[in-house]
Design a protein around this motif. Structure first.
Motif, PDB file in Angstrom:
ATOM      1  N   LEU A   1       2.015 -18.271  16.513  1.00 34.12           N
ATOM      2  CA  LEU A   1       0.833 -18.511  17.327  1.00 34.12           C
ATOM      3  C   LEU A   1       1.202 -18.976  18.733  1.00 34.12           C
ATOM      4  O   LEU A   1       0.506 -18.651  19.705  1.00 34.12           O
ATOM      5  CB  LEU A   1      -0.060 -19.562  16.658  1.00 34.12           C
ATOM      6  N   THR A   2       2.289 -19.718  18.841  1.00 24.48           N
ATOM      7  CA  THR A   2       2.757 -20.143  20.163  1.00 24.48           C
ATOM      8  C   THR A   2       3.162 -18.939  21.000  1.00 24.48           C
ATOM      9  O   THR A   2       2.821 -18.840  22.188  1.00 24.48           O
ATOM     10  CB  THR A   2       3.941 -21.115  20.022  1.00 24.48           C
ATOM     11  N   GLU A   3       3.880 -18.006  20.387  1.00 22.64           N
ATOM     12  CA  GLU A   3       4.297 -16.790  21.104  1.00 22.64           C
ATOM     13  C   GLU A   3       3.095 -15.985  21.578  1.00 22.64           C
ATOM     14  O   GLU A   3       3.117 -15.415  22.676  1.00 22.64           O
ATOM     15  CB  GLU A   3       5.164 -15.920  20.192  1.00 22.64           C
ATOM     16  N   GLU A   4       2.051 -15.943  20.781  1.00 20.67           N
ATOM     17  CA  GLU A   4       0.856 -15.170  21.120  1.00 20.67           C
ATOM     18  C   GLU A   4      -0.141 -15.964  21.967  1.00 20.67           C
ATOM     19  O   GLU A   4      -1.208 -15.458  22.314  1.00 20.67           O
ATOM     20  CB  GLU A   4       0.159 -14.688  19.838  1.00 20.67           C
ATOM     21  N   LYS A   5       0.212 -17.202  22.296  1.00 22.80           N
ATOM     22  CA  LYS A   5      -0.650 -18.076  23.093  1.00 22.80           C
ATOM     23  C   LYS A   5      -2.010 -18.274  22.420  1.00 22.80           C
ATOM     24  O   LYS A   5      -3.057 -18.207  23.055  1.00 22.80           O
ATOM     25  CB  LYS A   5      -0.815 -17.525  24.509  1.00 22.80           C
ATOM     26  N   LYS A   6      -1.949 -18.559  21.120  1.00 24.07           N
ATOM     27  CA  LYS A   6      -3.155 -18.755  20.321  1.00 24.07           C
ATOM     28  C   LYS A   6      -3.178 -20.126  19.648  1.00 24.07           C
ATOM     29  O   LYS A   6      -3.990 -20.361  18.760  1.00 24.07           O
ATOM     30  CB  LYS A   6      -3.271 -17.663  19.256  1.00 24.07           C
TER      31      LYS A   6
END
Length: 242
Positions: A210-215
């Motif tokens: 989720l961090t990678e996807e900015k979520k």
């Protein structure tokens, strides 16, 4: 949009509590008492006070009798609106994400809160939900401000409350905000569950994605939070919690 009145909550209470041996040979860690009241009851009170009445509990199958006795004693009365759903983890632990997935069908298609079962906290869940509604996050983590962040996982957020990364027990913490072990999730998180995996952790298998996807967002709350995960911290809770 999600609303607090039709939201459910899950308490993760299946851990073995190894740091509390030999006491936790006999009872689950979440049943340890603070001011003569089980820690898990305080968490249920938190959800109840904000209008959440359907609460799931992930229990350890080794303590099935204890969990059933606890539910019968505190939450079987016709006078309470609280409905407890207990699901037991397997003898081989499933992890925080794996255990949560057992509740997927029960949770349905609404947003839901999750908390660890060995912490005391006072969070304005209604304010948190309003915060979450304004964002495009799949999940938000409630961030507690503490004096000793170097002993915990420190969250690094940008000005839009987006979590950019976590630093685990950093020597020089960039902030005093840590994960409080309390989360608000969209049911979309189950799309991220790793296939063909019996053991999965929120902290290592979900949050990095989720961090990678900015979520993944961070909600900095102004309430109170106490970790009861060690004898020293538990003693502090006994002295300070009100």
């Amino acid at each position: 949009m999600p609303h607090i009145n039709n939201t459910k909550a899950v308490i993760l209470a299946a851990g073995k509590g190894t740091r509390f041996y030999p006491i936790t040979y006999e009872i689950p860690k979440a049943f340890l008492r603070v001011r003569k009241k089980p820690i898990i009851n305080y968490l249920i009170d938190l959800f109840h006070s904000c209008g959440i009445f359907q609460i799931g509990v992930l229990g350890n199958i080794s303590f099935k009798d204890e969990f059933e006795w606890w539910k019968k004693r505190y939450y079987s009365s016709k006078n309470t609106k609280i409905k407890i759903k207990i699901i037991y983890d397997k003898k081989e632990p499933s992890g925080t994400f794996g255990g949560l997935k057992l509740f997927q069908k029960w949770i349905g298609d609404s947003f839901f809160f999750v908390t660890n079962g060995d912490e005391l906290k006072k969070i304005d869940l209604n304010r948190w939900m309003k915060f979450h509604q304004k964002k495009d996050f799949i999940a938000t983590i409630a961030l507690a401000r503490v004096q000793d962040p170097q002993h915990y996982g420190v969250a690094v957020c940008d000005k839009n409350s987006l979590i950019k990364k976590f630093l685990e027990k950093p020597k020089n913490p960039p902030s005093n905000y840590i994960s409080s072990g309390t989360y608000l999730f969209s049911p979309k998180i189950f799309e991220y569950y790793p296939r063909k995996k019996n053991f999965s952790m929120l902290e290592t298998d979900l949050f990095p994605l989720l961090t990678e996807e900015k979520k993944l967002g961070g909600f900095k709350f102004r309430g109170k939070w106490l970790d009861c995960g060690t004898w020293e911290r538990y003693e502090k809770a006994l002295k300070e919690w009100k």
